[in-house]
Design an enzyme around this catalytic site. Structure first.
Site, PDB file in Angstrom:
ATOM      1  N   ASP A  82       0.834  -1.078  -0.067  1.00  0.00           N
ATOM      2  CA  ASP A  82       0.079  -0.042  -0.097  1.00  0.00           C
ATOM      3  C   ASP A  82       1.012   1.126  -0.195  1.00  0.00           C
ATOM      4  O   ASP A  82       2.159   1.254   0.198  1.00  0.00           O
ATOM      5  CB  ASP A  82      -0.884  -0.074   1.313  1.00  0.00           C
ATOM      6  CG  ASP A  82      -1.961   0.786   1.131  1.00  0.00           C
ATOM      7  OD1 ASP A  82      -2.459   1.266  -0.004  1.00  0.00           O
ATOM      8  OD2 ASP A  82      -2.791   1.070   2.043  1.00  0.00           O
ATOM      9  N   GLY A 180      -8.999   6.642   7.417  1.00  0.00           N
ATOM     10  CA  GLY A 180      -9.430   7.048   9.044  1.00  0.00           C
ATOM     11  C   GLY A 180     -10.980   6.925   9.059  1.00  0.00           C
ATOM     12  O   GLY A 180     -11.841   6.341   8.338  1.00  0.00           O
ATOM     13  N   HIS A 207     -10.136   4.026  -1.947  1.00  0.00           N
ATOM     14  CA  HIS A 207      -9.306   4.066  -0.531  1.00  0.00           C
ATOM     15  C   HIS A 207     -10.447   4.877   0.338  1.00  0.00           C
ATOM     16  O   HIS A 207     -11.320   5.390   0.044  1.00  0.00           O
ATOM     17  CB  HIS A 207      -8.184   5.055  -0.735  1.00  0.00           C
ATOM     18  CG  HIS A 207      -6.985   4.451  -1.231  1.00  0.00           C
ATOM     19  ND1 HIS A 207      -5.826   4.138  -0.724  1.00  0.00           N
ATOM     20  CD2 HIS A 207      -6.908   3.903  -2.438  1.00  0.00           C
ATOM     21  CE1 HIS A 207      -4.932   3.668  -1.488  1.00  0.00           C
ATOM     22  NE2 HIS A 207      -5.804   3.375  -2.696  1.00  0.00           N
ATOM     23  N   ASN A 229     -10.401  -0.496  -0.501  1.00  0.00           N
ATOM     24  CA  ASN A 229      -9.367  -0.684   0.689  1.00  0.00           C
ATOM     25  C   ASN A 229      -9.883  -0.307   1.929  1.00  0.00           C
ATOM     26  O   ASN A 229     -10.744   0.618   2.168  1.00  0.00           O
ATOM     27  CB  ASN A 229      -8.152   0.510   0.558  1.00  0.00           C
ATOM     28  CG  ASN A 229      -7.130   0.229  -0.718  1.00  0.00           C
ATOM     29  OD1 ASN A 229      -7.541  -0.532  -1.755  1.00  0.00           O
ATOM     30  ND2 ASN A 229      -5.983   1.047  -0.637  1.00  0.00           N
TER      31      ASN A 229
HETATM   32  P1  13P Z   1      -9.352   3.125   6.014  1.00  0.00           P
HETATM   33  O1  13P Z   1      -8.412   3.036   6.811  1.00  0.00           O
HETATM   34  O2  13P Z   1     -10.195   4.260   5.917  1.00  0.00           O
HETATM   35  O3  13P Z   1     -10.309   1.889   5.763  1.00  0.00           O
HETATM   36  O4  13P Z   1      -8.637   3.344   4.460  1.00  0.00           O
HETATM   37  C1  13P Z   1      -7.678   2.041   4.234  1.00  0.00           C
HETATM   38  C2  13P Z   1      -6.953   2.648   2.909  1.00  0.00           C
HETATM   39  O5  13P Z   1      -7.320   3.266   1.996  1.00  0.00           O
HETATM   40  C3  13P Z   1      -5.524   2.193   3.013  1.00  0.00           C
HETATM   41  O6  13P Z   1      -4.837   2.589   1.832  1.00  0.00           O
END
Ligand code: 13P
Length: 283
Positions: A82, A180, A207, A229
């Site tokens: 990532d 987040g 994301h 994600n």
């Molecule tokens: P979240 O932490 O909001 O689930 O987002 C994850 C993400 O996009 C990781 O690249």
């Protein structure tokens, strides 16, 4: 041995109208739990590692765990790095056998991001690996990456040129999504997903999956977000389950019981996302 190509999995998902869950793991237990949910629900799965996780667990240990835990898996799974702005970590993960990487050059000028991203794509191809690209910061700090500031949004033309010039397999646009927790239901620029997919034909990565609603997922998935994600939801499930066990169970002195309790909670979190993304039974 269904360790699969990320791009192929995600292109198939886009064609069939679902999304492959891309869940960030933090250690052996969470890796095991996420793979178990995929196997149980016959879902494809992208397991994601942040740069922080690569550094904290160690690249060699992480890859050895991955190899050992996927050797007998019967659903397609891929290992993805990532958000990574660090070219040396990208090179190390590609050489070690990661299926794909997100070269996060959003802090660079678009021209420099494009120049380096082309190099990353060429490097990845030598290993049969795939690349996700990004030109805009997705708001929110996660595992030490990113910023809480609203970043610049590029025009559709700039994004399309970047995708075409670099040959990335997947693109991660900023559409009002946040890493987040969301403080309120976000207004997402879903039209941008449709525009990018219409112009380029490649799948988009959504994301900031934690906290979006099923209606938001199904709309964005139908428009071409074929990789979604999720990271914060796993961390919350993990921490909450630990806290719950340690404060409530008289047997709390037995670590394997704690591990079972936490593994179950993380597996359940992964199951819920597999179902929300329409990925159940797609393996
Ligand atoms: P979240 O932490 O909001 O689930 O987002 C994850 C993400 O996009 C990781 O690249």
């Amino acid at each position: 041995m269904p360790v699969a190509a990320t791009g192929q999995m995600v292109r198939r998902a886009m064609a069939e109208g679902y999304a492959v869950p891309a869940i960030n793991i933090v250690n052996d237990l969470t890796l095991e739990a996420v793979l178990a949910a995929a196997e149980e629900l016959r879902s494809p799965m992208i397991v994601q590692t942040s740069v922080k996780t690569v550094r904290s667990v160690g690249l060699g240990v992480l890859k050895a765990m991955w190899d050992a835990m996927t050797v007998r898996i019967s659903v397609p799974v891929a290992l993805h790095l990532d958000h990574c702005p660090d070219r040396s970590v990208i090179s190390d993960c590609l050489a070690a056998g990661w299926s794909s990487v997100l070269f996060d050059g959003h802090a660079l000028s678009v021209e420099e991001n494009e120049r380096q991203c082309r190099e990353v794509v060429a490097e990845a191809r030598r290993y049969g690996a795939d690349v996700e690209g990004e030109i805009e910061g997705i708001r929110g700090v996660e595992d030490g990456m990113g910023s809480d500031e609203e970043g610049a949004i590029q025009t559709l033309e700039v994004a399309v040129d970047f995708i075409r010039a670099t040959g990335v397999d997947i693109f991660a646009p900023a559409i009002g999504n946040v890493h987040g927790m969301y403080r309120a239901r976000p207004a997402l620029d879903h039209q941008r997903i449709s525009d990018l997919v219409r112009e380029t034909g490649i799948p988009m990565a959504l994301h900031g999956g934690t906290g979006l609603g099923p209606d938001q997922f199904s709309d964005l998935i139908a428009r071409g977000c074929a990789k979604v994600n999720v990271s914060t939801a796993l961390k919350l499930a993990y921490m909450d389950a630990n806290r719950e066990f340690l404060t409530g169970d008289p047997q709390a002195g037995d670590p394997p019981k704690l591990f079972d309790h936490v593994r179950m909670a993380v597996t359940e979190m992964a199951r819920q996302h597999i179902r929300m993304f329409g990925a159940e039974g797609r393996a």
